[in-house]
Design a protein around this motif. Structure first.
Motif, PDB file in Angstrom:
ATOM      1  N   GLU A 267       0.796  -1.319  -0.098  1.00  0.00           N
ATOM      2  CA  GLU A 267       0.120   0.002  -0.117  1.00  0.00           C
ATOM      3  C   GLU A 267       1.128   1.300   0.008  1.00  0.00           C
ATOM      4  OE1 GLU A 267      -2.996  -0.114  -0.209  1.00  0.00           O
ATOM      5  OE2 GLU A 267      -3.554  -2.250   0.206  1.00  0.00           O
ATOM      6  N   ALA A 268       0.439   2.239  -0.969  1.00  0.00           N
ATOM      7  CA  ALA A 268       1.381   3.349  -1.021  1.00  0.00           C
ATOM      8  C   ALA A 268       1.415   4.321   0.318  1.00  0.00           C
ATOM      9  CB  ALA A 268       0.859   4.443  -2.055  1.00  0.00           C
ATOM     10  N   ALA A 275       6.205   1.442   6.712  1.00  0.00           N
ATOM     11  CA  ALA A 275       5.768   0.307   7.759  1.00  0.00           C
ATOM     12  C   ALA A 275       6.061  -1.051   7.108  1.00  0.00           C
ATOM     13  CB  ALA A 275       4.061   0.346   7.532  1.00  0.00           C
ATOM     14  N   TYR A 276       6.913  -1.245   5.972  1.00  0.00           N
ATOM     15  CA  TYR A 276       7.294  -2.418   5.372  1.00  0.00           C
ATOM     16  C   TYR A 276       8.706  -2.759   5.688  1.00  0.00           C
ATOM     17  CZ  TYR A 276       3.096  -2.216   2.837  1.00  0.00           C
ATOM     18  OH  TYR A 276       1.605  -2.227   2.483  1.00  0.00           O
ATOM     19  N   ASP A 277       8.899  -3.881   6.035  1.00  0.00           N
ATOM     20  CA  ASP A 277      10.430  -4.341   6.387  1.00  0.00           C
ATOM     21  C   ASP A 277      10.656  -5.478   5.111  1.00  0.00           C
ATOM     22  OD1 ASP A 277      12.741  -5.668   7.206  1.00  0.00           O
ATOM     23  OD2 ASP A 277      11.938  -6.287   8.991  1.00  0.00           O
ATOM     24  N   PRO A 278      11.607  -4.977   4.319  1.00  0.00           N
ATOM     25  CA  PRO A 278      12.075  -5.694   3.155  1.00  0.00           C
ATOM     26  C   PRO A 278      12.636  -7.091   3.619  1.00  0.00           C
ATOM     27  CG  PRO A 278      13.620  -4.081   3.512  1.00  0.00           C
ATOM     28  CD  PRO A 278      12.425  -3.793   4.225  1.00  0.00           C
ATOM     29  N   ASP A 279      13.272  -7.251   4.693  1.00  0.00           N
ATOM     30  CA  ASP A 279      13.816  -8.667   5.452  1.00  0.00           C
ATOM     31  C   ASP A 279      12.558  -9.339   5.605  1.00  0.00           C
ATOM     32  OD1 ASP A 279      16.666  -8.403   5.322  1.00  0.00           O
ATOM     33  OD2 ASP A 279      16.498  -6.764   6.648  1.00  0.00           O
ATOM     34  N   ALA A 280      11.694  -8.834   6.095  1.00  0.00           N
ATOM     35  CA  ALA A 280      10.417  -9.788   6.512  1.00  0.00           C
ATOM     36  C   ALA A 280       9.794 -10.201   5.111  1.00  0.00           C
ATOM     37  CB  ALA A 280       9.498  -9.010   7.372  1.00  0.00           C
ATOM     38  N   ILE A 281       9.640  -9.297   4.170  1.00  0.00           N
ATOM     39  CA  ILE A 281       9.113  -9.668   2.919  1.00  0.00           C
ATOM     40  C   ILE A 281       9.826 -10.746   2.384  1.00  0.00           C
ATOM     41  CG2 ILE A 281       8.034  -8.822   0.792  1.00  0.00           C
ATOM     42  CD1 ILE A 281       7.667  -6.199   2.216  1.00  0.00           C
ATOM     43  N   GLY A 317       9.065   7.346  -4.874  1.00  0.00           N
ATOM     44  CA  GLY A 317      10.386   6.985  -4.215  1.00  0.00           C
ATOM     45  C   GLY A 317      10.332   5.786  -3.121  1.00  0.00           C
ATOM     46  N   ALA A 318       9.249   6.000  -2.210  1.00  0.00           N
ATOM     47  CA  ALA A 318       9.049   5.032  -1.185  1.00  0.00           C
ATOM     48  C   ALA A 318       8.731   3.585  -1.773  1.00  0.00           C
ATOM     49  CB  ALA A 318       8.091   5.406  -0.408  1.00  0.00           C
ATOM     50  N   ILE A 319       8.082   3.485  -2.742  1.00  0.00           N
ATOM     51  CA  ILE A 319       7.809   2.141  -3.450  1.00  0.00           C
ATOM     52  C   ILE A 319       8.827   1.536  -4.132  1.00  0.00           C
ATOM     53  CG2 ILE A 319       6.455   0.856  -5.072  1.00  0.00           C
ATOM     54  CD1 ILE A 319       4.036   3.009  -4.185  1.00  0.00           C
ATOM     55  N   GLU A 320       9.509   2.478  -5.075  1.00  0.00           N
ATOM     56  CA  GLU A 320      10.626   2.114  -5.556  1.00  0.00           C
ATOM     57  C   GLU A 320      11.882   1.721  -4.663  1.00  0.00           C
ATOM     58  OE1 GLU A 320      11.789   4.879  -8.482  1.00  0.00           O
ATOM     59  OE2 GLU A 320       9.732   5.057  -9.346  1.00  0.00           O
ATOM     60  N   GLY A 321      12.118   2.336  -3.625  1.00  0.00           N
ATOM     61  CA  GLY A 321      13.104   2.077  -2.572  1.00  0.00           C
ATOM     62  C   GLY A 321      12.886   0.782  -1.774  1.00  0.00           C
ATOM     63  N   LEU A 322      11.527   0.457  -1.759  1.00  0.00           N
ATOM     64  CA  LEU A 322      11.112  -0.896  -0.929  1.00  0.00           C
ATOM     65  C   LEU A 322      11.418  -1.979  -1.909  1.00  0.00           C
ATOM     66  CD1 LEU A 322      10.059  -2.559   1.341  1.00  0.00           C
ATOM     67  CD2 LEU A 322       7.729  -2.258   0.157  1.00  0.00           C
ATOM     68  N   PHE A 323      11.307  -1.830  -3.517  1.00  0.00           N
ATOM     69  CA  PHE A 323      11.278  -2.860  -4.425  1.00  0.00           C
ATOM     70  C   PHE A 323      12.639  -3.094  -4.434  1.00  0.00           C
ATOM     71  CE2 PHE A 323       6.840  -2.185  -6.141  1.00  0.00           C
ATOM     72  CZ  PHE A 323       6.348  -3.370  -5.319  1.00  0.00           C
ATOM     73  N   ALA A 324      13.763  -2.002  -4.541  1.00  0.00           N
ATOM     74  CA  ALA A 324      14.995  -2.073  -4.812  1.00  0.00           C
ATOM     75  C   ALA A 324      15.650  -2.883  -3.524  1.00  0.00           C
ATOM     76  CB  ALA A 324      15.786  -0.890  -4.781  1.00  0.00           C
ATOM     77  N   ALA A 325      15.230  -2.594  -2.453  1.00  0.00           N
ATOM     78  CA  ALA A 325      15.738  -3.251  -1.136  1.00  0.00           C
ATOM     79  C   ALA A 325      15.520  -4.671  -1.247  1.00  0.00           C
ATOM     80  CB  ALA A 325      15.501  -2.734  -0.011  1.00  0.00           C
ATOM     81  N   LEU A 326      14.137  -4.986  -1.532  1.00  0.00           N
ATOM     82  CA  LEU A 326      13.535  -6.330  -1.673  1.00  0.00           C
ATOM     83  C   LEU A 326      14.178  -7.306  -2.774  1.00  0.00           C
ATOM     84  CD1 LEU A 326      11.455  -8.553  -0.757  1.00  0.00           C
ATOM     85  CD2 LEU A 326       9.961  -7.654  -2.506  1.00  0.00           C
ATOM     86  N   ALA A 327      14.628  -6.665  -3.923  1.00  0.00           N
ATOM     87  CA  ALA A 327      15.242  -7.331  -4.906  1.00  0.00           C
ATOM     88  C   ALA A 327      16.470  -7.855  -4.413  1.00  0.00           C
ATOM     89  CB  ALA A 327      15.208  -6.502  -6.225  1.00  0.00           C
ATOM     90  N   ARG A 328      17.287  -6.721  -4.023  1.00  0.00           N
ATOM     91  CA  ARG A 328      18.647  -7.171  -3.500  1.00  0.00           C
ATOM     92  C   ARG A 328      18.822  -8.383  -2.458  1.00  0.00           C
ATOM     93  NH1 ARG A 328      19.700  -2.367  -2.706  1.00  0.00           N
ATOM     94  NH2 ARG A 328      19.133  -2.197  -0.812  1.00  0.00           N
TER      95      ARG A 328
END
Length: 402
Positions: A267-268, A275-281, A317-328
């Motif tokens: 959610e945007a 609120a999202y933790d890329p490690d948890a996802i 920026g928030a969504i793209e930053g989250l997806f970048a961290a998740l992909a890594r």
């Protein structure tokens, strides 16, 4: 080629590879020299929605690097829906490139008939709809509310805008060459692949072109290359899908895949609030038995509401930053097949992965190749590309090679 986003870069790289041209896709401007055996180099930038000055600076640097490698022709690759704003970035970047290479007439043609994009009477169609009636009028970053490419480009460029109609294109290469104006950006109609082949023939010797991937159909023949199918070594291992596009096509693909696989929606508002933790996802992704989907492909009205609350740049920026961290994190923990939907999302994911050069494989769909970065298989999909079952079909293709 200078591509203004990552999916556009892979799109035109596929067109060239299928035409038999040795091609590499570079993520950003390389620091060293290119392989001298390459027939084409595609520099992928993330400049479509960047501030105009930054887009010009990055594009000029890419142009200088390509020219230093011996490039004889520069193509500004833009989306086949001519995504831009009232200020640019297509017009200002194209003006700067024209000045850099000393271009006279510059052919401009975003047509891609295989994916339903055609240019007729200077107007861009998506299927049987004008661009501004195709869903692109709701794009969260670059809403397109005018289908007249001449008018769109004229508002952005300081150059004269000219037009070559379909009737002239059908007369062949020589007629197109004769119709090209002086120091002008020339919008050229194209309805079918045959038109693009003729345009390619007319473009021989021109230092600068602008268009979607279709503009490359007729170019390899000018250099003596013949069509061939790129090779692919199958990739096994865990897979995942990341989708950030809000296009109609991607939302249909998300709906289809939700029937087959587990999913987590981003959610945007929560992304902006951290609120999202890329490690948890990543933990959740790796715990699934079927390649899961992580997506933020909401209805345009939902995205618009978030943008009005937080601002367009902050939401993106928030969504793209989250997806970048998740992909890594996913790549570091063993995911080997990754399908990504959306140009901005693809740019964020590739930067998150730290990839510098991508090998081009066979097509997953029109305009979408399989690609490899080390031992990771990738597919970077423009929002509007691919059929309803694209996600599942592409993950399978990566694994089987057929």
């Amino acid at each position: 080629m200078i591509a203004d986003d990552f999916t556009g870069a892979s799109d035109i790289a596929l067109t060239l590879a299928e035409a038999g041209m040795p091609v590499a896709q570079f993520i950003g401007i390389p620091s060293g020299s290119a392989d001298p055996d390459l027939g084409a180099g595609v520099v992928a930038l993330k400049s479509r929605t960047a501030p105009v000055d930054e887009a010009i600076e990055a594009s000029m640097a890419a142009c200088d690097w390509l020219l230093a490698q011996g490039a004889e022709q520069i193509i500004l690759k833009v989306c086949s829906t001519f995504d831009s704003t009232e200020r640019g970035n297509i017009g200002p970047v194209l003006d700067a490139l024209a000045a850099r290479v000393g271009a006279g007439p510059v052919i401009v043609c975003p047509a891609f008939p295989e994916n339903g994009r055609s240019v007729y009477m200077g107007h861009l169609f998506v299927g049987d709809r004008l661009l501004n009636e195709s869903g692109m009028e709701d794009h969260p970053l670059t809403p397109m509310r005018d289908a007249d490419i001449r008018r769109v480009l004229g508002a952005q460029s300081k150059r004269v805008i000219a037009h070559v109609p379909a009737a002239t294109v059908r007369q062949g290469d020589a007629a197109i060459v004769e119709a090209l104006a002086g120091d002008a950006h020339v919008v050229v109609d194209a309805i079918a692949d045959e038109d693009l082949i003729r345009i390619g023939g007319a473009a021989a010797g021109l230092p600068l072109l602008c268009g979607g991937s279709g503009i490359a159909l007729g170019l390899p023949g000018n250099y003596g290359f013949e069509a061939s199918t790129p090779t692919w070594e199958p990739v096994d291992g865990p897979g995942a899908v990341i989708s950030g596009s809000c296009s109609r096509a991607t939302r249909a693909q998300v709906a289809e895949y939700l029937q087959k696989a587990p999913a987590r929606q981003i959610e945007a508002r929560q992304a902006v609030e951290g609120a999202y933790d890329p490690d948890a996802i990543a933990d959740w992704v790796l715990a699934q038995d079927v390649a899961p989907l992580v997506y933020s492909s909401a209805d345009p009205d939902v995205v618009r509401a978030a943008q009005e609350t937080f601002g367009t740049e902050k939401v993106a920026g928030a969504i793209e930053g989250l997806f970048a961290a998740l992909a890594r994190r996913l790549a570091a923990r063993g995911v080997r097949r990754l399908v990504v939907a959306g140009g901005e999302t693809s740019g964020a994911v590739v930067r998150g992965l730290g990839a510098r050069e991508l090998q081009i494989g066979p097509r997953a769909a029109a305009g979408v190749p399989l690609m490899r970065s080390g031992d990771l298989a990738l597919a970077l999909k423009s929002g509007n590309f691919g059929g309803p079952a694209f996600f599942a079909e592409t993950l399978s293709l990566m694994e089987t090679g057929r």
